[in-house]
Structures are given as structure tokens and as C-alpha cells.
Design an enzyme around this catalytic site. Structure first.
Site, PDB file in Angstrom:
ATOM      1  CG  ASP A 232      -2.163   0.904   0.950  1.00  0.00           C
ATOM      2  OD1 ASP A 232      -2.100   1.754   0.039  1.00  0.00           O
ATOM      3  OD2 ASP A 232      -3.178   0.764   1.662  1.00  0.00           O
TER       4      ASP A 232
HETATM    5  C1  BGC Z   1      -4.957   3.268   0.023  1.00  0.00           C
HETATM    6  C2  BGC Z   1      -5.036   2.295  -1.117  1.00  0.00           C
HETATM    7  C3  BGC Z   1      -4.810   3.034  -2.399  1.00  0.00           C
HETATM    8  C4  BGC Z   1      -3.446   3.711  -2.340  1.00  0.00           C
HETATM    9  C5  BGC Z   1      -3.069   4.471  -3.586  1.00  0.00           C
HETATM   10  C6  BGC Z   1      -3.707   4.103  -0.010  1.00  0.00           C
HETATM   11  O1  BGC Z   1      -3.790   5.154   0.880  1.00  0.00           O
HETATM   12  O2  BGC Z   1      -5.035   2.578   1.246  1.00  0.00           O
HETATM   13  O3  BGC Z   1      -6.261   1.633  -1.108  1.00  0.00           O
HETATM   14  O4  BGC Z   1      -4.926   2.181  -3.486  1.00  0.00           O
HETATM   15  O5  BGC Z   1      -3.466   4.635  -1.281  1.00  0.00           O
HETATM   16  O6  BGC Z   1      -3.767   5.654  -3.667  1.00  0.00           O
END
Ligand code: BGC
Length: 795
Positions: free
Chosen positions: A314
């Protein structure tokens, strides 16, 4: 199950059965890397400014090796994927390999032009294509530097409420077509985390409280996306069930709860959906951050489930170098300059992380120090290359240019929003609206005139248009019915001018006035994408300020009142529920939400949605109460496997509305249930299956669809087991008077449990009750079957 030919190439599967990819088991995680440092999650203010385009890849080695010949095997699309990957890997320098473990931009992996390896160009999701130009704090703002517009599909919880897996597959396909049209390769979804408790800020994104339902939805979404050669990302592995302190919170979860509740949807996405990518979560589980969680990433995901694709972090969820690589986490995101600027911000460190850990220099240093082995690095890179080649991206880059938000894509969004609406109450058949009697409608509420398409954060899509409930109702009503509007109460925190006591009193007066002069009132209440959002949890299960008062006052002024919930979470309804004649849950319906609501209100469509989450009466009734959000950065999932209806039904806690519940304008009768266990022997193995059939008749006068739910109950379990567990379902469409059969085939897994003593899935001989019904508390047909010990013996 439909097996994508791409996956067959990817996994070298035979006849649709994925072959488990054999690879060297990496050495255990090495201690010694710095622990995670505090950081600011994307989607929060203060991130660096967005700049379009891809940042340059980390510097390639000085002395460039010779370019490979044009006929190098890895370039030959006719050769098996594994052969091409092995050839490509053998031509890479250690530095090139190291560079592939880090991103090159906010949403791009690192390309290696010398070898023709493209960057994987990602975009956020899962409810459609969100801008890839930076964090949601930047890209969702009105003045966003890059305006990416795409179809806004309903929230995950709304799609789960359809229980319509073919539709979710179509949604995945439609989204993937938009991904390609916009020149991207990967969509960051689906979210399959379990809605453990009512206050998770991202409950709207998930597919509800049941692991089986979430798994079916996840598989369908993945198969739809992959059928277009686009890479999905099944997220967030694992147990990202609260936003509170998401970088630092350590969830203590029993092995049994992990296997029965928090892992099955990922397992299904991998084993049945053949998913190409999984995203590791921010949080820790049982003491280790997920990006370096050897027991769950390496042992369970990769070895037990046979995951052959790559794991992506993530955004900003890696906290070490060698332990992360050794645990099988393959690609750190984001990367490049913008990620470095982001990490350098004090608030990033404060929130839980403050560094990038898989940059080429750090990976090379860990390699030289012997903290990671060359074979390990090869494994990580191989997993990324396998997807780049296996998905078709290497041979057919997505150059963009197609259409986005086509009529067909809008139709899928509308169907999802319509089928996802759940009719919770309909006393005196107030609905559908009878236009021979209703000549005026007052549409009221803070969610009435604004299209609240989804919750906030990385999943929020910017659509070209969005239909608010008021727009949808007015469009549908035409000239025959007069439609008026009153705000009733401002959305708490949205407009300070509406938040004062005087403003509230004036708004309330207007709403009461409008309701008292109309034949019918429709109040749309709920939350907005600031209250329900990634990055923080929801402070209370209660509706935002003034909304309960609004409902009570309007209902007093007009007994013909329909309440519509526009939220992703359960909300407290005790103050007004008994007096409310008609109640609908529309969740967040995406850009077509208003049209969908109007179709249901006026009876153009029959309500067929069923709850994918229990709606408790009081916050205190929820199973995680007292075990959320945790203390001192520790959260104990003490309720174990008793999540959702597994808790409410077993412990006999009466909810406001049970799991699986949803009314229709027509009625259905279940009959003729049969359930037959059979032993099947194939070669040297034997297994058993149970076939279940039940007839369902539409006994009303309107066409409709019924979701037939099948639960299994073990009569005298050796181990504590829930009262019932969902093991199958089928959505059946029926004309008035029509009867259809629902056929199910249950296999061993429908009867098994995770035995903590043996640390294995176990099925016991004994009597099981097969329950078929319209909700977890409305079992219409049941039958006890016997699984004899002889069925369970290996042959
Ligand atoms: C989120 C993800 C997301 C990623 C990219 C993170 O803060 O938890 O679900 O895909 O950011 O934006």
C-alpha cells in the site's frame, strides 16, 4: 468457473486447474532492519503537489550491458510465460533487478527500456478509474491539476448488496476497459477487507461482513478486470479493518479467525480468480507489519494459497528493506521524486512512516550485506515479470485513446445502483409510489440534492455527471407529479453557515412546511465523503447532527414518509424506526444513484438488494464493541470468528435488520427442498459433495428477483461453531407466478472449520442442517443431512 487464457499462460495450468508454482523457499526474515517510522497516509492534506507524468526511473548502471537480440526468447509471444520470464531474468543485471522493486512515480513501476520492460501504469479504484496524478487530497480537490473523469460505479458495499456476481464481473470488465482507454494498465481494487465493525472509515469500499460473499464478489471483479488484460489489486492484505492509526495499529487475531474470516476472500481471489496482484496492508497483524509479515505473506498467501502474482505495498506501507523482500513483498509504492518529497514531510513521519525502503541503493546494500540472497531477489522480480508478460502488457502496451463513460458502462453502473438498493420497510405498501394518488412529493435532506456517489479517499471517482436523488426523482416524475425540495438540515461540517442552531431551526421549518403540503415526503439522510473516508474512522454510528430530528419532524408533518439512507455504514435508527413506514438503503450508488433510487421508488424496478452487513440496533450491540479501536496501538480481535451475523445469530442479539435481509414489491415462496450427500471417487482421491435444490415461486403480481441464501449449521459440533454460515447463494429472476429451481452444490469446504489444535481445515462426520432462506433470520426450508465418517476417509 471461467479461466482466462492469460492466466493459463501465466500459471501453466492444465484444464483450468492452477498448477502450484514451485519456487525456492526464501530464508526467514532477518532481524536488524529499522522498524517502521511514522508517516502521513496518502489522501491527507499536505502531500506534495501533483505533477503530471512519470518521474524518471532510478538511475540504471553506468556501463550499459549490450541490448538483447530482437529474437531473444523473452520477446517471443508464442513461448510459455515461464520460459520468457526465465530468459528475461537471465539477461538482467543485479542493479536492474533491484530497481524493479521500487516505483518510479506515484502510480508507475520502474521500466527498463534496455530490455523493453514497460512501467506498470496504475490507477486508483476500485469504484472506477480515479486520477493517478497524486494522492486523493490533491486529485479530488476542485482545483486538481489534472482532471481525470471516468464512470463512477457504486460503492463495494452496494455492489455486494446486489449479490449479483455476473454483474460484478461486468463491472470489473467495464472498469478495465476504462483503464485501458486512459492508457493505464492496473486498477487498485477490489477491496475485500471484512466490515468488522460499524465505524471503519472504509466500510463502504468493502463487500460486507461475510467472507464467502466477499470472496464471490472479489473473484467476479478480478475475473472481469483480468479478462481485459488489466491487472487488478486485491487489497488490503490483511485485516485492514480500521483506519485508526493505520500505520501503527497491531491487530491480534487468532489463527482460526484469520482463516475463517479475514483470509477467505483473498484466498478465493487467488485460487479461483487467479488474481495477478495483491496489495499488502498498512497495519501489523500479530506483531509484524503486513509488508514484512512472513507468516501471512510468504507462508499463507504464497505457499498455502499458491499465489503466483506479485505483491505491491500500500502507498507508504513498507517499513524495512530485507524483511520486506524476504517476506515476499515485491514492489514498494509509491516511488520516485514525488514519493521522496512526500516522505520528507514531517506529517508523513508523524503518521507512521517516513522513508522509502526498497530503493535500488538499499536493495543493493542488503544484497551485499547478505541480508537478502540473489535467489530471493530473483523470486521477487520473477513475480513482477510474470504478470507483465502473462497479462499481455509486455506484448500489447495500453496506449490509451478509447472511450470512457460509454452508454454500456453507464448501464452497468445504473444496474448496480438499482439492484443494490435494499428495501428495509414498506408498511402498508407505501411503495412503489402510486402516481394515481400521489401528485406531489417533497424531497428533503442533506443527501437529497447533492449526489453523494461514494466515500472519500483513494476510491472516489470524479464522474462526468452524477445524478442526485432529487434530480432522479424529478426526471422520473415528469409533469404529472409536482416535486419540491428542502434541505432540512445541512450536512454536519460541510457548510459552517448551515451548522448554527438558527440555520438548523430555519431549515427544519422549511422542510416541515414542504412535507406537510405534499402527498409524500422522501427524506434522504446519511453522510458525505468527508465523514466516511479513508484515512480516519467515523466518530459515531449516529447520523450526523440534526438528521434524526429532521426525520422525526417530517414524519410528524406527513405520515407518508419514505426514509432513504445514503451511507456505507450501519447507522442508529432507534429514535424513529418504529414510526417510519418505508425505509430504503441506497448506500453510495455512484453517478447513477439518483436514477436508481427513482426507479425503485416509482416501481420501474423491483427492489432486490439484500443486506451484506447486519444493521445493529445500537452501536454497543456490535461484536467488536470493547475491542475497537484498541489501546496503546494494540487491537485485540477478541470476538474471534463471531463477526457479523455469526455473532448476532449465535449469541441471540436482535439486530435492527439481519444479514441477507431485503424486501421486494412481490413475494416469493420456497418449496420442495432436497439435499443429497454423495461420495465421489476420482482416481486415488475421494471427496464428497452435497447437492441442494429448492424451488422458488414468485407468488405476487410483479416481476422480481429473489436472492436465495444457503446456510450450513452443524448440529453437534466438536468445537464452538457459529449458528449458521453462508455457503452459497443464487439470484433468481422471476416473472409473476413463475417458478424456478435454485441448484447448489456444496463441497467439503462448506462443512469444514479451521481447527486451531491441528492448524488445519477439518470436517467432522455428523449431522448438518442445510438452511435455505431469504435472510440469516428468515430460513424458509431446512433439511438435516448426515455426513458419515466413511465419506471423510482418504481412499
Ligand atoms: C490506500 C489504497 C490506495 C493507495 C493508492 C492508499 O492510501 O489505502 O487503497 O490504493 O493509497 O492511492
Amino acid at each position: 468457473m471461467r479461466i482466462s487464457p492469460l492466466f493459463c499462460a501465466l500459471s501453466l495450468c492444465v484444464c483450468g486447474v492452477p498448477a502450484v508454482f514451485s519456487q525456492a523457499i526464501p530464508p526467514p526474515a532477518q532481524p536488524g532492519n529499522s522498524p517502521g517510522q511514522p508517516g502521513n497516509p496518502p489522501g491527507q492534506p499536505g502531500n506534495p503537489p501533483a505533477q503530471p507524468g512519470t518521474f524518471p526511473a532510478p538511475q540504471p548502471p553506468q556501463a550499459q550491458p549490450v541490448p538483447p537480440p530482437a529474437d531473444a526468447p523473452y520477446r517471443n509471444a508464442n513461448l510459455p510465460v515461464e520460459q520468457r520470464v526465465a530468459d528475461l531474468l537471465s539477461r538482467m543485471t543485479p542493479q536492474e533487478k533491484a530497481s524493479m522493486l521500487a516505483g518510479s512515480g506515484w502510480m508507475e513501476s520502474t521500466p527498463i527500456p534496455r530490455l523493453g520492460i514497460p512501467a506498470i501504469k496504475m490507477t486508483d479504484g476500485p469504484m472506477g478509474v480515479r486520477s493517478w496524478m497524486g494522492s486523493s487530497a490533491i486529485t479530488s480537490a476542485a482545483n486538481a491539476p489534472a482532471r481525470i473523469e471516468a464512470t463512477s460505479f457504486p460503492a463495494g458495499v452496494c455492489m455486494a448488496a446486489t449479490w449479483d456476481t455476473p454483474l460484478v464481473q461486468k463491472e470489473g470488465q467495464a472498469i478495465a476497459q476504462e483503464v485501458k482507454a486512459l492508457g493505464r494498465d492496473m486498477i487498485l481494487g477490489p477491496t475485500v477487507n471484512i466490515n468488522r465493525q460499524p465505524l471503519w472509515g472504509r466500510n463502504f469500499e468493502g463487500y460486507g461482513e461475510d467472507p464467502y460473499l466477499s470472496g464471490r464478489m472479489g473473484v467476479a471483479y478480478v475475473q472481469g478486470v483480468q479478462s481485459e488484460g488489466v491487472i487488478p489489486s486485491v487489497k488490503h492484505f490483511d485485516a485492514n479493518n480500521e483506519e485508526y492509526e493505520r500505520h501503527r495499529i497491531n491487530a491480534t487475531i487468532s489463527d482460526r479467525a484469520l482463516h475463517e474470516i479475514y483470509l477467505p476472500a483473498f484466498r478465493a481471489a487467488v485460487e479461483e480468480g487467479n488474481a495477478w496482484n495483491v496489495m499488502s496492508a498498512y497495519n501489523l497483524v500479530n506483531g509484524a507489519h503486513m509488508a514484512e509479515n512472513m507468516p501471512l505473506l510468504h507462508n499463507v498467501l504464497q505457499n498455502e494459497f499458491g499465489f503466483q502474482g506479485f505483491v505491491i505495498s500500500d502507498w507508504g506501507s513498507t517499513y524495512s528493506t530485507a524483511p520486506t523482500i524476504n517476506a515476499g513483498m515485491d514492489l514498494e509504492m509509491p516511488g520516485g521524486q514525488r514519493a521522496q518529497q512526500w516522505m520528507a514531510l514531517p506529517q508523513t513521519a508523524q503518521a507512521g512512516n517516513g522513508d522509502l525502503w526498497l530503493t535500488p541503493d538499499k536493495v543493493m546494500a542488503a544484497l551485499s550485506a547478505g541480508q537478502i540472497q540473489q535467489t530471493q531477489l530473483d523470486d521477487n522480480v520473477r513475480r513482477i515479470l510474470r504478470v507483465i508478460i502473462g497479462s499481455g502488457l509486455f506484448d500489447h502496451p495500453h496506449s490509451g485513446g478509447g472511450e470512457v463513460d460509454t452508454p454500456a458502462q453507464r448501464a452497468v453502473a445504473l444496474q448496480g445502483a438499482t439492484e443494490g438498493i435494499v428495501l428495509l420497510k414498506n408498511d402498508g405498501n407505501l411503495l412503489p409510489i402510486d402516481t394515481t394518488k400521489v401528485h406531489s412529493i417533497a424531497v428533503i435532506g442533506p443527501d437529497a440534492a447533492v449526489a453523494r456517489t461514494g466515500g472519500g479517499g483513494s476510491s472516489l471517482v470524479r464522474p462526468k455527471y452524477a445524478i442526485a436523488p432529487f434530480d432522479g426523482i424529478r426526471d422520473r416524475a415528469g409533469n404529472a407529479v409536482k416535486v419540491s425540495y428542502a434541505l432540512g438540515v445541512g450536512m454536519e461540517g460541510e457548510d459552517p453557515a448551515q451548522d448554527s442552531a438558527e440555520a438548523r431551526a430555519a431549515d427544519l421549518r422549511q422542510a416541515v412546511e414542504a412535507a406537510s403540503h405534499a402527498d409524500l415526503a422522501v427524506i434522504v439522510v446519511g453522510r458525505d465523503n468527508k465523514i466516511e473516508s479513508e484515512g480516519h474512522d467515523v466518530p459515531t454510528m449516529d447520523l450526523p447532527a440534526g438528521q434524526d430530528d429532521l426525520i422525526e419532524a417530517v414524519e410528524k408533518a406527513n405520515p407518508h414518509t419514505v426514509v432513504v439512507l445514503n451511507t456505507g455504514d450501519p447507522v442508529t435508527m432507534t429514535g424513529w424506526l418504529d414510526k417510519t413506514p418505508a425505509l430504503l438503503d441506497m448506500w453510495y450508488g455512484g453517478q447513477e444513484g439518483g436514477h436508481a433510487l427513482a426507479a425503485i421508488l416509482f416501481g420501474d424496478a423491483d427492489p432486490s438488494g439484500k443486506l451484506p452487513v447486519t444493521l445493529p440496533k445500537r452501536y454497543e450491540d456490535n461484536p467488536a464493541y470493547g475491542h475497537y479501536p484498541g489501546q496503546n496501538l494494540q487491537v485485540d480481535y477478541a470476538e474471534g470468528i463471531y463477526v457479523g451475523y455469526r455473532y448476532y445469530d449465535t449469541k441471540k442479539v436482535e439486530p435492527a435488520f439481519p444479514f441477507g435481509y431485503g424486501l421486494s414489491y412481490t413475494t416469493f415462496q420456497y418449496d420442495n427442498m432436497g439435499a443429497t450427500p454423495r461420495l465421489a471417487r476420482t482416481g486415488s482421491t475421494s471427496d464428497f459433495g452435497v447437492t441442494v435444490d429448492v424451488s422458488v415461486q414468485n407468488t405476487g403480481t410483479r416481476a422480481g428477483a429473489e436472492v436465495v441464501e444457503l446456510y450450513v449449521h452443524e448440529n453437534k459440533p466438536k468445537i464452538d461453531r457459529p449458528e449458521r454460515e453462508l455457503k452459497a447463494f443464487q439470484r433468481v429472476e422471476l416473472q409473476p407466478g413463475e417458478t424456478k429451481w435454485a441448484h447448489f452444490r456444496l463441497n467439503r469446504s462448506a462443512f469444514s472449520y479451521w481447527d486451531p489444535a491441528t492448524r488445519a481445515w477439518t470436517t467432522d462426520a455428523g449431522d448438518y442442517e442445510i438452511q435455505v432462506g431469504a435472510s440469516s433470520r428468515d430460513i424458509r426450508q431446512k433439511k438435516v443431512i448426515k455426513i458419515p465418517a466413511s465419506f471423510l476417509q482418504p481412499r
